[in-house]
Design a protein around this motif. Structure first.
Motif, short mmCIF file in Angstrom:
data_model
loop_
_atom_site.label_atom_id
_atom_site.label_comp_id
_atom_site.label_asym_id
_atom_site.label_seq_id
_atom_site.Cartn_x
_atom_site.Cartn_y
_atom_site.Cartn_z
N ALA A 47 6.44 -0.11 -8.72
CA ALA A 47 6.84 0.81 -8.13
C ALA A 47 8.71 1.78 -8.16
O ALA A 47 7.94 2.85 -8.39
CB ALA A 47 6.59 0.81 -5.96
N TYR A 48 9.22 0.99 -8.12
CA TYR A 48 10.76 1.37 -7.35
C TYR A 48 11.60 1.33 -9.25
O TYR A 48 12.47 2.02 -8.84
CB TYR A 48 11.60 1.16 -6.67
CG TYR A 48 10.21 1.76 -5.22
CD1 TYR A 48 10.68 3.26 -4.70
CD2 TYR A 48 9.62 1.26 -4.87
CE1 TYR A 48 10.27 3.63 -4.09
CE2 TYR A 48 9.67 1.16 -3.46
CZ TYR A 48 9.27 2.61 -3.32
OH TYR A 48 8.97 2.94 -2.43
N GLY A 49 10.89 0.72 -9.84
CA GLY A 49 12.76 0.23 -10.99
C GLY A 49 13.31 0.36 -10.80
O GLY A 49 14.18 -0.99 -10.18
N ASP A 50 14.29 0.86 -11.74
CA ASP A 50 15.31 0.85 -11.90
C ASP A 50 16.35 1.02 -10.21
O ASP A 50 17.16 0.47 -9.61
CB ASP A 50 16.40 1.99 -12.53
CG ASP A 50 16.08 1.53 -13.78
OD1 ASP A 50 15.36 0.05 -14.23
OD2 ASP A 50 16.35 2.38 -14.80
N LEU A 51 15.38 1.66 -8.88
CA LEU A 51 16.06 1.91 -7.79
C LEU A 51 16.30 0.53 -7.46
O LEU A 51 17.15 0.61 -5.73
CB LEU A 51 14.96 3.20 -7.31
CG LEU A 51 14.63 3.74 -7.45
CD1 LEU A 51 13.66 5.09 -6.57
CD2 LEU A 51 16.64 4.52 -7.46
N MET A 52 15.61 -0.64 -7.23
CA MET A 52 15.50 -1.54 -6.99
C MET A 52 16.71 -2.62 -6.68
O MET A 52 17.23 -2.88 -6.41
CB MET A 52 14.54 -2.56 -7.29
CG MET A 52 13.50 -2.00 -6.31
SD MET A 52 13.14 -2.21 -4.62
CE MET A 52 13.49 -3.88 -4.90
N VAL A 53 17.44 -2.16 -8.14
CA VAL A 53 18.77 -2.83 -8.26
C VAL A 53 19.59 -3.14 -7.52
O VAL A 53 20.10 -4.29 -7.82
CB VAL A 53 19.19 -2.07 -9.65
CG1 VAL A 53 21.11 -2.85 -9.66
CG2 VAL A 53 18.53 -2.47 -10.83
N ASP A 54 20.38 -2.01 -7.16
CA ASP A 54 21.57 -1.91 -5.72
C ASP A 54 21.08 -2.93 -4.58
O ASP A 54 21.81 -3.81 -3.86
CB ASP A 54 22.12 -1.06 -5.25
CG ASP A 54 22.25 -0.19 -6.43
OD1 ASP A 54 22.87 -0.57 -7.32
OD2 ASP A 54 22.31 1.07 -6.34
N SER A 55 19.29 -3.85 -4.72
CA SER A 55 18.59 -4.55 -3.57
C SER A 55 19.16 -5.50 -4.04
O SER A 55 18.02 -6.57 -2.96
CB SER A 55 17.69 -3.59 -2.56
OG SER A 55 18.28 -2.16 -1.89
N LYS A 62 4.77 5.97 -2.32
CA LYS A 62 6.20 6.22 -2.74
C LYS A 62 7.41 6.43 -2.60
O LYS A 62 8.01 6.17 -1.51
CB LYS A 62 6.57 5.57 -4.38
CG LYS A 62 7.30 5.67 -5.43
CD LYS A 62 7.21 6.05 -6.44
CE LYS A 62 8.77 5.61 -7.71
NZ LYS A 62 8.29 5.98 -8.36
N GLU A 63 7.19 8.04 -1.60
CA GLU A 63 8.57 8.65 -1.58
C GLU A 63 8.89 8.28 0.34
O GLU A 63 9.68 8.35 0.44
CB GLU A 63 8.42 10.00 -1.94
CG GLU A 63 8.24 10.34 -3.68
CD GLU A 63 6.95 10.00 -3.94
OE1 GLU A 63 5.95 10.09 -3.06
OE2 GLU A 63 6.75 10.40 -5.25
N ARG A 64 8.36 7.68 0.53
CA ARG A 64 8.60 7.91 2.28
C ARG A 64 8.51 6.82 2.35
O ARG A 64 9.37 6.36 2.98
CB ARG A 64 7.22 8.20 2.79
CG ARG A 64 6.21 9.48 2.87
CD ARG A 64 4.98 10.19 3.79
NE ARG A 64 6.15 9.87 4.67
CZ ARG A 64 4.81 9.87 6.49
NH1 ARG A 64 3.25 10.33 5.98
NH2 ARG A 64 5.49 9.81 7.59
N LEU A 65 8.45 5.66 1.68
CA LEU A 65 8.89 4.53 1.73
C LEU A 65 10.00 4.24 0.94
O LEU A 65 10.66 3.15 1.93
CB LEU A 65 7.64 3.51 1.49
CG LEU A 65 8.20 1.71 1.69
CD1 LEU A 65 8.34 1.24 2.79
CD2 LEU A 65 7.31 1.07 0.02
N GLN A 67 0.98 -1.42 -0.16
CA GLN A 67 0.28 -0.27 -0.19
C GLN A 67 0.95 1.14 0.02
O GLN A 67 0.59 2.22 -0.60
CB GLN A 67 -1.04 -0.06 0.94
CG GLN A 67 -2.29 -0.72 1.33
CD GLN A 67 -1.99 -1.34 2.57
OE1 GLN A 67 -2.29 -1.56 3.56
NE2 GLN A 67 -4.25 -1.05 2.97
N LEU A 68 1.74 1.76 0.05
CA LEU A 68 2.73 2.38 0.83
C LEU A 68 3.78 3.02 -0.93
O LEU A 68 3.70 3.45 -1.02
CB LEU A 68 3.77 2.63 2.41
CG LEU A 68 3.51 2.33 3.38
CD1 LEU A 68 3.93 1.82 4.18
CD2 LEU A 68 2.77 3.25 3.79
N ALA A 69 3.86 1.58 -1.23
CA ALA A 69 4.11 1.16 -2.53
C ALA A 69 3.47 2.04 -3.32
O ALA A 69 3.91 2.65 -4.42
CB ALA A 69 5.32 0.36 -2.78
#
Length: 344
Positions: A152-160, A113-116, A107-109
């Motif tokens: 929700a986060y796309g490329d921002l997930m790569v490092d994780s 999105k920014e807060r999560l 739900q937060l994603a």
């Protein structure tokens, strides 16, 4: 007490016990649970719900778990409260609380999105922990969470993404169908929303994993990501590297890996021939030093061993009536080289 009286008492107690078991099973039949005004999906079988029941004498107490489709998620009434306890609830030993927290992440994603995002890095290991959870309800909810955070986060997930990858590949290849399907959906979300140029290097090591099922799922995801690369992306990643990967996977023991490799080889052939045609148009009118060097066959032979090149050429449509033909810029058709079987 007489022997007959004792026998009658034992029979009566057995009957009461059986009756109690029947009531316990009936109490496990779940009812639909609402998420806002939308009805959530429930466990398909009442018996599977009973496996999560906690026995208390002759009664069983269970908690309903919502499997909410992404489009049916509603906003949280208390965002600050959910955020402040999110990590603690995700790490809870209470599996129902963990499932609730996972749905809160979704739900937060979607709505915050920014807060999560500020908490995402420490939350990913907890999501991985839930994916590995032996309780199917927790695992399935965690996989649904993965799909939503990829979107929700796309490329921002790569490092994780590294700790998630192996678990997603494993869950997508297991026998529990309802878990497998959700894992497949998470992988589709991953390959759809994360840039292939960033994702391919992360997946490549799994193509050589000792577990054949992991290799198979990695091969499928890899082959589906390559077509999303543009011309610049394929050149940057390396056409020769990609064709070598396809050739290696063609000899894998699982049919799923081999089929993915065939699809990859076909995609690479289309790209190569288009790029060669584009180059020919740019240099139209100029004499070609080596027309045959531009052919798909010649490219495969120059980048691969003889056996690997043969395997690639078998699965790519370069054969017509048993003869491979390549049309050069001048319209001349060249025959295949001797000793190389390219027919299917």
């Amino acid at each position: 007490m007489s022997e007959r009286a004792l026998k009658d008492l034992n029979i009566a107690q057995s009957a009461d016990l059986e009756k109690g078991k029947d009531n316990s099973v009936k109490s496990c039949i779940t009812k639909p649970v609402l998420n806002g005004n939308k009805c959530a999906n429930k466990e398909e079988k009442a018996l599977s719900a009973c496996q999560d029941a906690v026995a208390n004498g002759n009664e069983a107490v269970i908690a309903d778990v919502e499997y909410i489709d992404s489009e049916n998620l509603v906003d949280l009434p208390d965002v600050n409260g959910a955020l402040s306890t999110l990590a603690k609830r995700l790490d809870s030993k209470d599996w129902v609380m963990t499932c609730e927290a996972l749905n809160n992440v979704r739900q937060l994603a979607m709505y915050h999105k920014e807060r999560l995002q500020e908490l995402l890095e420490p939350l990913v290991p907890l999501i991985v922990k839930s994916v590995k959870n032996p309780r199917s309800a927790v695992c399935k909810t965690a996989l649904m969470t993965c799909a939503d955070i990829f979107k929700a986060y796309g490329d921002l997930m790569v490092d994780s993404i590294d700790p998630l990858l192996v678990q997603l590949f494993l869950k997508a290849s297991q026998d529990k169908r309802f878990v497998c399907e959700v894992a497949e959906a998470a992988l589709i979300s991953m390959t759809s929303w994360i840039s292939p140029l960033l994702l391919l290097p992360r997946m490549q090591p799994y193509l050589k994993n000792k577990n054949p099922r992991i290799r198979a799922k990695a091969s499928v995801c890899f082959s589906k990501s390559v077509p999303r690369l543009d011309v610049v992306g394929i050149k940057e990643y390396g056409m020769d590297k990609l064709i070598q990967i396809a050739a290696t996977q063609l000899s894998d023991q699982l049919p799923e890996s081999r089929e993915a490799a065939r699809n990859l080889a076909l995609e690479l052939q289309v790209f190569y021939e288009k790029s060669q045609a584009s180059t020919s148009d740019e240099h139209e009118g100029e004499p070609s030093a080596s027309p045959d060097a531009e052919s798909w066959e010649a490219f495969c032979q120059s980048k691969l061993s003889a056996l690997s090149a043969q395997a690639i050429l078998r699965v790519t449509p370069t054969t017509k009536e048993g003869v491979t033909s390549t049309t050069t810029k001048e319209g001349v058709t060249s025959a295949p080289k001797e000793g190389l079987a390219v027919g299917c």
